[in-house]
Design a protein around this motif. Structure first.
Motif, PDB file in Angstrom:
ATOM      1  N   VAL A 116       0.968  -1.260  -0.242  1.00 54.24           N
ATOM      2  CA  VAL A 116      -0.017  -0.146   0.174  1.00 54.24           C
ATOM      3  C   VAL A 116       0.954   1.286  -0.057  1.00 54.24           C
ATOM      4  N   ASN A 147      -1.564   5.780   1.669  1.00 58.63           N
ATOM      5  CA  ASN A 147      -2.597   4.961   1.423  1.00 58.63           C
ATOM      6  C   ASN A 147      -3.724   5.396   0.306  1.00 58.63           C
ATOM      7  N   SER A 148      -3.372   6.177  -0.737  1.00 58.91           N
ATOM      8  CA  SER A 148      -3.795   6.397  -1.794  1.00 58.91           C
ATOM      9  C   SER A 148      -3.931   5.342  -3.173  1.00 58.91           C
ATOM     10  N   GLY A 149      -3.158   4.224  -2.689  1.00 55.31           N
ATOM     11  CA  GLY A 149      -3.397   3.073  -3.859  1.00 55.31           C
ATOM     12  C   GLY A 149      -2.278   2.197  -3.447  1.00 55.31           C
ATOM     13  N   PRO A 206       1.151   4.877  -7.288  1.00 51.85           N
ATOM     14  CA  PRO A 206       0.138   4.452  -6.492  1.00 51.85           C
ATOM     15  C   PRO A 206      -1.091   4.424  -7.250  1.00 51.85           C
ATOM     16  N   LYS A 207      -1.804   3.209  -7.385  1.00 57.05           N
ATOM     17  CA  LYS A 207      -3.109   3.010  -8.529  1.00 57.05           C
ATOM     18  C   LYS A 207      -4.028   2.385  -7.480  1.00 57.05           C
ATOM     19  N   GLN A 208      -5.397   3.335  -7.535  1.00 61.35           N
ATOM     20  CA  GLN A 208      -6.339   2.729  -6.965  1.00 61.35           C
ATOM     21  C   GLN A 208      -6.975   1.502  -7.923  1.00 61.35           C
ATOM     22  N   LYS A 268      -9.012  -2.418  -8.036  1.00 64.72           N
ATOM     23  CA  LYS A 268     -10.139  -3.245  -7.313  1.00 64.72           C
ATOM     24  C   LYS A 268      -9.633  -4.172  -6.584  1.00 64.72           C
ATOM     25  N   GLU A 269     -10.502  -4.746  -5.481  1.00 63.08           N
ATOM     26  CA  GLU A 269     -10.042  -5.909  -4.756  1.00 63.08           C
ATOM     27  C   GLU A 269      -9.578  -7.053  -5.561  1.00 63.08           C
ATOM     28  N   TRP A 300     -10.593  -3.797   0.372  1.00 67.82           N
ATOM     29  CA  TRP A 300     -11.025  -2.315   0.571  1.00 67.82           C
ATOM     30  C   TRP A 300     -11.866  -2.334   1.641  1.00 67.82           C
ATOM     31  N   ASN A 345      -9.841   2.028   3.620  1.00 66.92           N
ATOM     32  CA  ASN A 345      -8.374   1.761   3.578  1.00 66.92           C
ATOM     33  C   ASN A 345      -8.034   0.406   2.651  1.00 66.92           C
ATOM     34  N   TYR A 346      -6.816   0.446   2.184  1.00 69.10           N
ATOM     35  CA  TYR A 346      -6.442  -0.637   1.604  1.00 69.10           C
ATOM     36  C   TYR A 346      -5.898  -1.575   2.574  1.00 69.10           C
TER      37      TYR A 346
END
Ligand SMILES: [Zn+2]
Length: 294
Positions: free
Chosen positions: A46, A50-52, A102-104, A106-107, A135, A139-140
């Motif tokens: 992470v 915590n952005s990605g 950092p990349k957002q 998916k789970e 997620w 938070n990741y």
């Protein structure tokens, strides 16, 4: 589409010729002991804010004189394949740390990889484990999947190395549509490893032209309306379709410099008047031609 591979082969061939010439002319080549870069602490993490999610690693012996190129990847693992989420070329250095942006994401299940390319072949080092990304409450949350037996055996503490001597080819993974180019994966034909995706230039335009021609040819109506936000011209295939249906008028609803325009090609229009010698014609040009001849 195979420029990269061909270019590299050519480069290798040229290098070979230069080496032979140097031998023939008596020039001595100082053989450089190419020390392969070492990659450690290869993992999914992470990002600190915590952005990605990032892939990151540390490395050594990676200078611009090493003859190697290294790239860091974050892969998402699905049942039908592995998909690149982000990638980054690592910066040269005797020692360094690298991280993807950092990349957002998916789970799901992820891994980190580094490719090491020596100009002739490429190998990929994978993170020792897969990672589960979840997620929860904004938070990741990252958990390691249990290591599999064989992975532990193969593992030397610096990541698991693929034993495949990769052969890369381009494979179509997404068909073109009238608005989006086709996508090809640059993928190992033996083990399936994907190291890049590229758009196929002009493939969306080709689909637009083909579908337009087919609609005109096959219509049951007296008028066909073509709507496009993206394209501004027809090719010979479309003009031949227009010629084959002198009973059909074609209305084109298109966008030019942010404004919408309508072009009406009346039924039975003279296509020779409309297209240039290569069979192409822009909507603006056709509009002028049709207006002149009214
Ligand atoms: Zn392979």
């Amino acid at each position: 589409m195979r420029k990269t591979g061909l270019g590299r082969k050519l480069l290798t061939a040229v290098t070979g010729i230069i080496m032979v010439m140097e031998v023939l002319t008596g020039t001595t080549i100082k053989a450089q002991a190419a020390v392969e870069p070492v990659v450690t602490q290869l993992e999914v993490a992470v990002s600190s804010d915590n952005s990605g999610i990032v892939a990151r690693c540390s490395y050594q012996n990676y200078t611009d004189k090493s003859g190697y190129e290294m790239k860091l990847y974050l892969y998402r693992i699905e049942s039908d394949g592995e998909f690149i989420e982000s990638q980054k070329e690592l910066a040269y250095g005797d020692a360094g740390n690298g991280s993807t942006e950092p990349k957002q994401v998916k789970e799901g299940t992820y891994r980190a990889s580094v490719t090491i390319d020596d100009g002739i072949g490429m190998k990929q080092i994978n993170s020792e484990t897969h990672y589960q990304v979840r997620w929860i409450d904004g938070n990741y949350i990252l958990t390691n999947e249990n290591k599999q037996e064989e992975e532990i055996r193969d593992c030397s503490g610096t990541g698991k190395e693929s034993s495949c001597s990769h052969i890369f080819e381009y494979f179509l993974v997404q068909q073109a549509t009238p608005v989006k180019d086709a996508v090809q994966a640059y993928q190992c034909e033996k083990c399936g490893m994907v190291i890049d995706y590229i758009d196929v230039p002009n493939s969306a335009y080709a689909v637009f032209l083909k579908e337009t021609a087919e609609r005109i040819q096959n219509t049951q109506e007296k008028e066909v309306t073509i709507c496009t936000d993206r394209w501004l011209s027809f090719d010979r295939k479309v003009f031949e379709a227009i010629e084959s249906r002198p009973d059909v008028a074609v209305e084109v609803n298109y966008q030019y410099q942010g404004e919408r325009y309508l072009l009406l090609i009346p039924a039975g229009a003279d296509i020779e008047l409309l297209m240039d010698e290569n069979g192409f014609s822009g909507f603006r040009y056709m509009n002028d031609k049709l207006f002149e001849n009214k």
